[in-house]
Design a protein around this motif. Structure first.
Motif, PDB file in Angstrom:
ATOM      1  N   CYS A  46      38.251  33.238 -37.072  1.00  0.00           N
ATOM      2  CA  CYS A  46      38.810  31.889 -36.978  1.00  0.00           C
ATOM      3  C   CYS A  46      37.885  30.869 -37.635  1.00  0.00           C
ATOM      4  O   CYS A  46      36.735  30.706 -37.235  1.00  0.00           O
ATOM      5  CB  CYS A  46      39.058  31.531 -35.520  1.00  0.00           C
ATOM      6  SG  CYS A  46      40.091  30.071 -35.383  1.00  0.00           S
ATOM      7  N   LEU A  91      45.664  38.398 -31.857  1.00  0.00           N
ATOM      8  CA  LEU A  91      45.970  37.149 -31.147  1.00  0.00           C
ATOM      9  C   LEU A  91      45.855  37.305 -29.633  1.00  0.00           C
ATOM     10  O   LEU A  91      45.329  36.428 -28.937  1.00  0.00           O
ATOM     11  CB  LEU A  91      47.368  36.666 -31.534  1.00  0.00           C
ATOM     12  CG  LEU A  91      47.535  36.237 -32.997  1.00  0.00           C
ATOM     13  CD1 LEU A  91      49.003  36.034 -33.335  1.00  0.00           C
ATOM     14  CD2 LEU A  91      46.719  34.989 -33.305  1.00  0.00           C
ATOM     15  N   GLU A  95      42.989  35.374 -27.136  1.00  0.00           N
ATOM     16  CA  GLU A  95      43.316  34.586 -25.945  1.00  0.00           C
ATOM     17  C   GLU A  95      42.626  35.158 -24.710  1.00  0.00           C
ATOM     18  O   GLU A  95      42.066  34.421 -23.903  1.00  0.00           O
ATOM     19  CB  GLU A  95      44.834  34.528 -25.732  1.00  0.00           C
ATOM     20  CG  GLU A  95      45.198  33.622 -24.583  1.00  0.00           C
ATOM     21  CD  GLU A  95      46.586  33.027 -24.705  1.00  0.00           C
ATOM     22  OE1 GLU A  95      46.827  32.026 -24.008  1.00  0.00           O
ATOM     23  OE2 GLU A  95      47.408  33.551 -25.465  1.00  0.00           O
ATOM     24  N   GLY A 101      44.478  30.358 -27.880  1.00  0.00           N
ATOM     25  CA  GLY A 101      45.900  30.671 -27.855  1.00  0.00           C
ATOM     26  C   GLY A 101      46.510  30.780 -29.244  1.00  0.00           C
ATOM     27  O   GLY A 101      46.046  30.142 -30.195  1.00  0.00           O
ATOM     28  N   GLU A 102      47.559  31.556 -29.334  1.00  0.00           N
ATOM     29  CA  GLU A 102      48.267  31.770 -30.602  1.00  0.00           C
ATOM     30  C   GLU A 102      48.699  30.452 -31.245  1.00  0.00           C
ATOM     31  O   GLU A 102      48.629  30.281 -32.464  1.00  0.00           O
ATOM     32  CB  GLU A 102      49.487  32.655 -30.345  1.00  0.00           C
ATOM     33  CG  GLU A 102      50.335  32.923 -31.549  1.00  0.00           C
ATOM     34  CD  GLU A 102      51.538  33.796 -31.228  1.00  0.00           C
ATOM     35  OE1 GLU A 102      52.412  33.896 -32.106  1.00  0.00           O
ATOM     36  OE2 GLU A 102      51.627  34.367 -30.124  1.00  0.00           O
ATOM     37  N   HIS A 103      49.137  29.485 -30.421  1.00  0.00           N
ATOM     38  CA  HIS A 103      49.597  28.193 -30.930  1.00  0.00           C
ATOM     39  C   HIS A 103      48.464  27.338 -31.486  1.00  0.00           C
ATOM     40  O   HIS A 103      48.706  26.335 -32.158  1.00  0.00           O
ATOM     41  CB  HIS A 103      50.322  27.421 -29.816  1.00  0.00           C
ATOM     42  CG  HIS A 103      49.425  27.101 -28.663  1.00  0.00           C
ATOM     43  ND1 HIS A 103      49.081  28.030 -27.710  1.00  0.00           N
ATOM     44  CD2 HIS A 103      48.785  25.957 -28.332  1.00  0.00           C
ATOM     45  CE1 HIS A 103      48.267  27.470 -26.829  1.00  0.00           C
ATOM     46  NE2 HIS A 103      48.068  26.217 -27.181  1.00  0.00           N
ATOM     47  N   GLU A 104      47.214  27.735 -31.238  1.00  0.00           N
ATOM     48  CA  GLU A 104      46.057  26.959 -31.694  1.00  0.00           C
ATOM     49  C   GLU A 104      45.554  27.369 -33.069  1.00  0.00           C
ATOM     50  O   GLU A 104      44.614  26.764 -33.590  1.00  0.00           O
ATOM     51  CB  GLU A 104      44.921  27.083 -30.675  1.00  0.00           C
ATOM     52  CG  GLU A 104      45.267  26.486 -29.322  1.00  0.00           C
ATOM     53  CD  GLU A 104      44.148  26.643 -28.331  1.00  0.00           C
ATOM     54  OE1 GLU A 104      43.352  25.685 -28.189  1.00  0.00           O
ATOM     55  OE2 GLU A 104      44.058  27.723 -27.705  1.00  0.00           O
ATOM     56  N   ASP A 106      46.433  28.924 -37.221  1.00  0.00           N
ATOM     57  CA  ASP A 106      47.322  29.165 -38.353  1.00  0.00           C
ATOM     58  C   ASP A 106      46.802  30.435 -39.024  1.00  0.00           C
ATOM     59  O   ASP A 106      45.727  30.412 -39.633  1.00  0.00           O
ATOM     60  CB  ASP A 106      47.268  27.963 -39.303  1.00  0.00           C
ATOM     61  CG  ASP A 106      48.051  28.182 -40.585  1.00  0.00           C
ATOM     62  OD1 ASP A 106      48.905  29.092 -40.633  1.00  0.00           O
ATOM     63  OD2 ASP A 106      47.794  27.439 -41.555  1.00  0.00           O
ATOM     64  N   ARG A 130      43.831  24.964 -35.660  1.00  0.00           N
ATOM     65  CA  ARG A 130      44.732  23.815 -35.867  1.00  0.00           C
ATOM     66  C   ARG A 130      44.153  22.493 -35.369  1.00  0.00           C
ATOM     67  O   ARG A 130      44.573  21.425 -35.792  1.00  0.00           O
ATOM     68  CB  ARG A 130      46.066  24.060 -35.169  1.00  0.00           C
ATOM     69  CG  ARG A 130      46.888  25.173 -35.776  1.00  0.00           C
ATOM     70  CD  ARG A 130      48.252  25.241 -35.094  1.00  0.00           C
ATOM     71  NE  ARG A 130      49.002  26.418 -35.470  1.00  0.00           N
ATOM     72  CZ  ARG A 130      49.771  26.510 -36.549  1.00  0.00           C
ATOM     73  NH1 ARG A 130      49.868  25.502 -37.373  1.00  0.00           N
ATOM     74  NH2 ARG A 130      50.428  27.633 -36.802  1.00  0.00           N
TER      75      ARG A 130
END
Length: 195
Positions: A46, A91, A95, A101-104, A106, A130
């Motif tokens: 990341c 992913l 977490e 989290g996946e939503h955090e 790209d 993100r």
């Protein structure tokens, strides 16, 4: 290669979309796992921008772990039978291990597979954070979470085999983690080489 990365402007604006395109177009090295020869696993590398430079999240495994104890790693682990894909594995593990989290993130794409001497075949995925992120380490799997500038890994690795790598934040980054970082730096250098 390392000079190119050392001199390059490594910001989100200069790197994120270029990395996505490069990872999507390249023929990556894939190690097939068949008939029990290797354990499928995945990690999440990341990236994020800090103070005008690109950094990477890393973590150190606790000394109490059965495998890879005390080693610096990316969030990740073995593929569960219920994991639909290796990306899902990466992913899910991110977490579970550091609260990412996946939503955090790209997800930009995968790097070359890496084989460990402990029998794992790792598919490393590169992602861009993100927004702001505060790690929540799972103490059974993570001793500490820290960051390092990406350009650190363009410098020459040092040490005595097999522990050849980089000293970052008081830790030695070596082994499979070092192999993933070398692959990432190679892709980044290709983006910044004069055409």
């Amino acid at each position: 290669m390392s000079e190119v990365v050392q001199k390059a402007l490594l910001t989100e604006a200069t790197l994120r979309e270029g990395l996505r395109n490069a990872l999507g177009k390249r023929d990556r090295s894939v190690v097939p796992v068949a008939h029990g020869a290797g354990l499928e696993s995945a990690t999440l590398t990341c990236l994020f921008e800090k103070d005008g430079d690109t950094h990477i999240w890393l973590m150190k495994r606790p000394d109490t772990m059965r495998r890879h104890s005390g080693q610096v790693a990316f969030p990740g682990g073995k593929r569960d039978p219920s994991d639909a894909t290796l990306l899902f594995t990466a992913l899910r593990e991110a977490e579970e291990e550091i609260g990412l989290g996946e939503h955090e993130v790209d997800v930009l794409g995968p790097l070359d597979d890496v084989v460990t001497f402990t029998g794992f075949v790792i598919t490393p995925y590169v992602a861009w954070l993100r927004g702001p992120f505060l790690p929540v380490p799972n103490p059974t799997e993570v001793d500490r979470v820290f960051t390092a500038p990406l350009r650190t890994f363009a410098e020459r690795a040092r040490g005595v085999f097999p522990k050849v790598g980089w000293h970052v934040e008081g830790e030695l980054v070596w082994g499979a983690t070092a192999a993933v970082l070398r692959n990432l730096v190679t892709v980044v250098a290709e983006l910044h080489e004069p055409r």
